[in-house]
Design a protein around this motif. Sequence first.
Motif, short mmCIF file in Angstrom:
data_model
loop_
_atom_site.label_atom_id
_atom_site.label_comp_id
_atom_site.label_asym_id
_atom_site.label_seq_id
_atom_site.Cartn_x
_atom_site.Cartn_y
_atom_site.Cartn_z
N VAL A 1 4.85 25.26 5.02
CA VAL A 1 3.74 26.04 5.55
C VAL A 1 2.45 25.31 5.19
CG1 VAL A 1 2.53 28.24 5.51
CG2 VAL A 1 5.03 28.19 5.28
N GLY A 2 1.79 24.72 6.17
CA GLY A 2 0.56 23.98 5.89
C GLY A 2 0.83 22.50 5.73
N ASN A 3 -0.01 21.83 4.95
CA ASN A 3 0.04 20.39 4.77
C ASN A 3 0.68 20.02 3.43
OD1 ASN A 3 -1.38 19.96 7.24
ND2 ASN A 3 -3.29 20.51 6.19
N SER B 1 0.85 -1.19 0.00
CA SER B 1 0.00 0.00 0.00
C SER B 1 0.88 1.24 0.00
CB SER B 1 -0.94 0.02 1.21
OG SER B 1 -0.20 0.10 2.42
N LEU B 2 0.42 2.29 -0.67
CA LEU B 2 1.16 3.53 -0.79
C LEU B 2 0.61 4.56 0.18
CD1 LEU B 2 3.23 5.33 -2.40
CD2 LEU B 2 1.29 5.98 -3.85
N SER B 3 1.50 5.29 0.84
CA SER B 3 1.07 6.35 1.75
C SER B 3 2.05 7.52 1.64
CB SER B 3 1.02 5.85 3.20
OG SER B 3 2.31 5.43 3.63
N ILE B 4 1.64 8.67 2.17
CA ILE B 4 2.49 9.85 2.21
C ILE B 4 2.46 10.39 3.62
CG2 ILE B 4 0.57 11.34 1.44
CD1 ILE B 4 2.68 13.15 0.11
N ASP B 5 3.64 10.76 4.16
CA ASP B 5 3.65 11.30 5.52
C ASP B 5 3.62 12.82 5.48
OD1 ASP B 5 6.24 12.25 5.05
OD2 ASP B 5 7.22 10.59 6.09
N THR B 6 3.64 13.44 6.63
CA THR B 6 3.49 14.89 6.72
C THR B 6 4.70 15.65 6.21
OG1 THR B 6 4.26 14.79 9.02
CG2 THR B 6 1.86 14.75 8.65
N ASN B 7 5.81 14.92 5.96
CA ASN B 7 7.00 15.55 5.39
C ASN B 7 7.06 15.43 3.87
OD1 ASN B 7 8.23 16.42 7.87
ND2 ASN B 7 8.77 14.27 8.27
#
Length: 413
Positions: free
Chosen positions: A134-136, A102-108
């Motif tokens: 700045v932001g998400n 499964s593919l995911s993206i973190d906050t960085n």
Amino acid sequence: MALSIVLLPFILILIPTFLSSVFAVSPLKTDTLKPGQQLRDWEQLISADGIFTLGFFTPKDSSTSELGSAGLRYLGIWPQSIPINLVWVGNPTESVSDSSGSLSIDTNGVLKITQANAIPILVNQRPAAQLSLVGNVSAILLDTGNFVVREIRPGGVPGRVLWQSFDHPTNTLLPGMKIGFNLRTKKEVSVTSWITDQVPVPGAFRLGLDPSGANQLLVWRRGEIYWSSGILTNNGSSHLNLEVSRHYIDYEFKFDSNKYMKYFSYSIKKANSSVFSSWFLDTLGQITVTFSLSSNNSSTWISESSEPCKTDLKNSSAICITEKPTACRKGSEYFEPRRGYMMENNTGYYPFYYDDSLSAGLSDCHGTCWRNCSCIAFQAFPDGCQYWEKGSKFVPYDSFNSNLVTYVLDSVK
């Protein structure tokens, strides 16, 4: 390699296909992946206008068999409902062993593929710009075929692009994609062939910008210049075949530089209908230009190839690779695929030697056998090559391991 055949008046179009039937899955009905979300093996992202799809796939075998959903899995991008090769692979050197990925993206802004009982696979490195976010962040599949990690500012306003797949091409060049030299990282950006039609590990051939500054493209084979496009204008060049496509679409070729990159890119200026275009570099160094013309809910596919191979082959199925003349090979010889097996003096198998290099592809096996005057036949495997020398005999046998082909020098009977 499996081929899709489209027959138009006076044109026979052969379009390579690599997509397994496992694409028949349910999309997420979105083009965006956000932190906290997962794109599972059976789910897909669809670009806003439904042009491109991103998801997991299994490369299709060159025969009629397929690896199936339990085979090696890769993250890729392909045109929606279009029978051509994939345009990008996110994990070409690290496959997922089953359908647990499964593919995911973190906050960085880091994209990673998680899988059962194995360490995660990083699709991209931590974007350098993340230190001043700045932001998400979110990952978006665009209608250009570009998969972009972008900063999302307060209020949902799109911000900076932190990473994009267009900066990391695999074996296909799309309109708007740039190949050349990154002036910041001092690295080359180029299109690279797969090692085989089923394994997207980088292969022997690379398409890129001429480092001398000339407005032309080069194909390298293991670091040596193999082919040149010649000086490229909007009408094409002496070596890049665009004769058919120029009757339908107007190309715009751009050789330029800025403070970040010196590059080549192409676009389509205008057309009388919706157009899709791609330049595909195959495992033997051939460039195939494919485009579609869409109107009234139907598409016409056309494909034309620029072959660096200059050999006048008497057998159309023979391997077409240009090799340098040697003391024993003058250039007119060729290796042709045959069903059967090799025997030495009719007593058994006689391998000349086995090269267990993990990066060897069909062209590598061909080149090694060509340069050795004693070599008359070879087989190519995912992990190397097997060779036979003079004195060995080929025994035809159509039922012998239908998936295994022996490439035999044309003079061997």
